[in-house]
Each structure stands twice: as structure tokens, then as C-alpha cells.
Scaffold this active site. Sequence first.
Site, PDB file in Angstrom:
ATOM      1  N   ASP A   1     -11.267   2.079  -0.666  1.00 10.59           N
ATOM      2  CA  ASP A   1     -10.441   3.207  -1.093  1.00 10.59           C
ATOM      3  C   ASP A   1     -10.940   3.805  -2.411  1.00 10.59           C
ATOM      4  O   ASP A   1     -10.341   4.745  -2.930  1.00 10.59           O
ATOM      5  CB  ASP A   1      -8.942   2.851  -1.152  1.00 10.59           C
ATOM      6  CG  ASP A   1      -8.647   1.443  -1.597  1.00 10.59           C
ATOM      7  OD1 ASP A   1      -9.565   0.759  -2.096  1.00 10.59           O
ATOM      8  OD2 ASP A   1      -7.477   1.015  -1.461  1.00 10.59           O
TER       9      ASP A   1
ATOM     10  N   HIS B   1      -1.999  -7.356  -2.781  1.00  8.31           N
ATOM     11  CA  HIS B   1      -0.702  -7.006  -3.380  1.00  8.31           C
ATOM     12  C   HIS B   1       0.368  -8.069  -3.107  1.00  8.31           C
ATOM     13  O   HIS B   1       1.465  -7.990  -3.667  1.00  8.31           O
ATOM     14  CB  HIS B   1      -0.210  -5.650  -2.868  1.00  8.31           C
ATOM     15  CG  HIS B   1      -1.093  -4.508  -3.246  1.00  8.31           C
ATOM     16  ND1 HIS B   1      -1.389  -4.199  -4.556  1.00  8.31           N
ATOM     17  CD2 HIS B   1      -1.785  -3.606  -2.493  1.00  8.31           C
ATOM     18  CE1 HIS B   1      -2.208  -3.144  -4.593  1.00  8.31           C
ATOM     19  NE2 HIS B   1      -2.475  -2.776  -3.356  1.00  8.31           N
TER      20      HIS B   1
ATOM     21  N   HIS C   1      -6.907  -0.180  -5.871  1.00 10.03           N
ATOM     22  CA  HIS C   1      -5.618  -0.530  -6.478  1.00 10.03           C
ATOM     23  C   HIS C   1      -5.693  -1.873  -7.194  1.00 10.03           C
ATOM     24  O   HIS C   1      -6.444  -2.755  -6.791  1.00 10.03           O
ATOM     25  CB  HIS C   1      -4.531  -0.607  -5.393  1.00 10.03           C
ATOM     26  CG  HIS C   1      -4.364   0.647  -4.595  1.00 10.03           C
ATOM     27  ND1 HIS C   1      -5.006   0.844  -3.385  1.00 10.03           N
ATOM     28  CD2 HIS C   1      -3.649   1.776  -4.837  1.00 10.03           C
ATOM     29  CE1 HIS C   1      -4.676   2.046  -2.909  1.00 10.03           C
ATOM     30  NE2 HIS C   1      -3.866   2.631  -3.772  1.00 10.03           N
TER      31      HIS C   1
ATOM     32  N   ASP D   1     -11.043  -3.352  -4.887  1.00  7.23           N
ATOM     33  CA  ASP D   1     -10.171  -2.357  -4.265  1.00  7.23           C
ATOM     34  C   ASP D   1      -9.768  -1.313  -5.319  1.00  7.23           C
ATOM     35  O   ASP D   1      -9.711  -1.614  -6.514  1.00  7.23           O
ATOM     36  CB  ASP D   1      -8.923  -3.063  -3.706  1.00  7.23           C
ATOM     37  CG  ASP D   1      -8.047  -2.158  -2.858  1.00  7.23           C
ATOM     38  OD1 ASP D   1      -8.230  -2.152  -1.631  1.00  7.23           O
ATOM     39  OD2 ASP D   1      -7.192  -1.441  -3.428  1.00  7.23           O
TER      40      ASP D   1
HETATM   41  C1  SP5 Z   1      -4.410  -2.799   0.149  1.00  3.56           C
HETATM   42  C2  SP5 Z   1      -4.125  -1.425  -0.400  1.00  3.56           C
HETATM   43  O1  SP5 Z   1      -5.047  -0.654  -0.603  1.00  3.56           O
HETATM   44  N1  SP5 Z   1      -2.837  -1.083  -0.558  1.00  3.56           N
HETATM   45  C3  SP5 Z   1      -2.493   0.180  -1.109  1.00  3.56           C
HETATM   46  C4  SP5 Z   1      -1.060   0.537  -0.963  1.00  3.56           C
HETATM   47  C5  SP5 Z   1      -0.790   1.911  -1.517  1.00  3.56           C
HETATM   48  N2  SP5 Z   1       0.470   2.409  -1.120  1.00  3.56           N
HETATM   49  C6  SP5 Z   1       1.066   3.494  -1.841  1.00  3.56           C
HETATM   50  C7  SP5 Z   1       0.127   4.584  -2.176  1.00  3.56           C
HETATM   51  C8  SP5 Z   1       0.775   5.688  -2.983  1.00  3.56           C
HETATM   52  C9  SP5 Z   1      -0.145   6.823  -2.827  1.00  3.56           C
HETATM   53  N3  SP5 Z   1       0.136   8.007  -3.541  1.00  3.56           N
HETATM   54  C10 SP5 Z   1      -0.738   8.968  -2.901  1.00  3.56           C
HETATM   55  C11 SP5 Z   1      -1.044  10.178  -3.675  1.00  3.56           C
HETATM   56  C12 SP5 Z   1      -1.957  11.004  -2.775  1.00  3.56           C
HETATM   57  N4  SP5 Z   1      -2.419  12.129  -3.461  1.00  3.56           N
HETATM   58 ZN    ZN Z   2      -6.219  -0.366  -2.231  1.00  2.00          ZN
END
Ligand code: SP5
Ligand code: ZN
Length: 367
Positions: free
Chosen positions: A306, A180, A218, A216
Site C-alpha cells: 500500500d 493491526h 500503515h 506496510d
Molecule cells: C493491513 C492494512 O493495510 N490495513 C489498513 C486498514 C486501513 N483502513 C482504514 C483506511 C482509512 C482510509 N482513508 C482513506 C482516505 C482515501 N483518500
Molecule cells: Zn496497510
Amino acid sequence: MNGATRGTSDPLANLPVVTSPAHLAHDGLVEVLAGRPIPCWESPGRITAIEAALAEAAIGRPVDPREHGLEPILALHDPALVDLLEHAWTDAVASGDTDGTAPLIPDTFLVGPYAAGGYSGARTARPARLGAHCLDTATPMVAGTYAAARVAVDAALTAADLVLGGAPAAYALCRPPGHHAARDMYGGYCFFNNAAVVAERLAGGGAARVAILDLDYHHGNGTQQLFWERGDVLYVSLHADPARAFPYFSGQAEERGAGAGAGLTRNHPLPAGTDIGLYAAVLAEAAEEIAAFGPTAPLVISLGFDTYHGDPIADFAIETPDYARIGAAVAGLGLPEIVIQEGGYALDAIGANAVSFLRGLTGTAVG
Ligand code: SP5
Ligand code: ZN
């Protein structure tokens, strides 16, 4: 490439795993998510859980990261970001902005429209400047953060050195993660973009075509941005559709790069509940894109766990044995692999998931 062609009797035991205890001091304490302060999902226990599982399974040969200095970081990241990350904590302690126990999380953000109206952020004190370089409220900085982020880059570069030196694969077991982090922006638990620094190093070292495969959950907004206009680096990502998932503002399929990089960003947004059936089919498409590009360097893999069905902040349905299939699919590309740890927050399963992936990658999966 399978185990038999890798020229070693035990590719799993010999796999270099680059780790350092430096990450333990990046213990962020708290992140602000959905309006609530919660313990950081991105915790030291993630790496120690993987280390324990690898030791238990007799996988890997631990290797210390070798120092590579700032030059490979400055080849991609803005000096202002590097300066900020190096000094923000000590400045904040000196100025009283932190009492030394609370982590630094920005409270004032430089968003685009504000920047257009006479922005003078460059003259602002470093702690206040956090909000000019940070994308979220979930990436706390503490005393050990900068050192840990530097060592994570060193671990990734050391893994690259080992693969360039002839190892068929190497695993940078590092944190904080990286994908990110953009040229002048940190966030999403990431400070420096470990995988991107490796890709840049390969490209700068003379490789005509470097491919990054991001697995990943994300979207790797930072990696996409860093190579957006680059004709020599392909970025391919499988991730949750940003219509519902972090980082929200990037990762749609129609984002495909620009200029010399037109067509060299390939995003594969996926629905909630994505299981191995759908994932493997899309991974096969991603593998075709990589093969068509014809990398002339080792494959750089941003590896997140994840995507696991039990991950606390995600919604895919990948199971532990599925990671062996994913690893085998990656190995099917026939390229040496530089594997760099990104996310994955289910502490009870992350170790088993890493073991499964590495067995698949090295062609030593059972069954
Ligand atoms: C490296 C990496 O995996 N970074 C991820 C950062 C995510 N941060 C914000 C996540 C927002 C999550 N919303 C959660 C909903 C749960 N039901
Ligand atoms: Zn991630």
C-alpha cells in the site's frame, strides 16, 4: 546476501511461497469508511493477483500451510479474542443477529472511558462483545473469516519453519493481514497478528534477539503493542504519519517502547508523497537500527504494497521498479527472511510489485 551466495542456481524459482485457497472464503462484502458502506478493499483478488503474477514470472514454489494449532496464537493473543473470533459468526447466525449474508461489524464500541465505569462486557453475548475487541468499522467478519485467519497464521509459521530449516527466504502469501491485531483486539482488516506470532515463535524457540521490519504503509499498532515491553524483540516500522493516516492513535516517533523494551520500538512516520528517494534513506536508517540490535534469528518482514503510488487508500509515491530496490536493501542486512504479506490494495499493480520486491530480495533484479 545475493543470489550467488544463496547456494542455489535459481533462488527465485525455488523461493517457497506459502498459500492456501482458505482465504477465498473471507470475503467481507462491505466496510464502513467515512460514513459510507463500500466494497472491502481487503479482498481475495489481492492474493489471486499476486499468485497470477508469480506464476507468469515463474517465481516461487507453492507450499501448503501446515497446521500449527492454537498454541502459537495463544502465546500472544488473549483467549477472549480467540474465542470471539471462533464463535461470533455461528452465534450471530443462531441468534439472528445476521441473516447469514450481511457481515458482522460491531455497532457498539467499548472505548476506554466506558470500560472504567463498571464494564460487564465479559458477560455479554459474543456478537455484542465484538465492540469490546474491535477497533474500527472496516473489518467485517463472515462465515469463512475465522478459518482464513487461522490459515494465515499457519502460512506465516510454515514460512518460518522453512527458513529455520535452511531456506534463505520464504514468502507467506496470506490474508487476512495481521499487523493491526493486538493482544485482545482485531481491526484494520486484521484478526490474528501473523508476523507477531512468528516473531514470538522465534523468541520462544530460543532466539535471544528477533527483529521485525514493518514495510506496510500503515503503522503496525498491534505488533508494537505486543512487543512494547519486550527486550528480545525489536519492532522497526516505516509508515504514514498517524497525524493523517490510519491507525491514527499510534506510530509517532516518540513511541519507543518501555521497560525491557525501552528503545526497541522504532517508528519512522513519513509524509504524504513519500517517494523512493526519501523511503530508501529512511530504510537505510531502519537497517542500521536492526544491525545495531544484532538479530540472532531470521528477519521477520511485514510487507505491504500500500506504499505504491496508485494505492486507493494511501498517499505514498513508490513505483513498481522501486520495490526491487527495497527488496535489495532488506537483503543487504544479510539475514534469512520470513516475508509475510500485509496490505496493498491496487489490484492492477500488486502482482508486479510483488515480483519486483522478490527479485530485489533474491538478488535477481534486472537492471
Ligand atoms: C493491513 C492494512 O493495510 N490495513 C489498513 C486498514 C486501513 N483502513 C482504514 C483506511 C482509512 C482510509 N482513508 C482513506 C482516505 C482515501 N483518500
Ligand atoms: Zn496497510
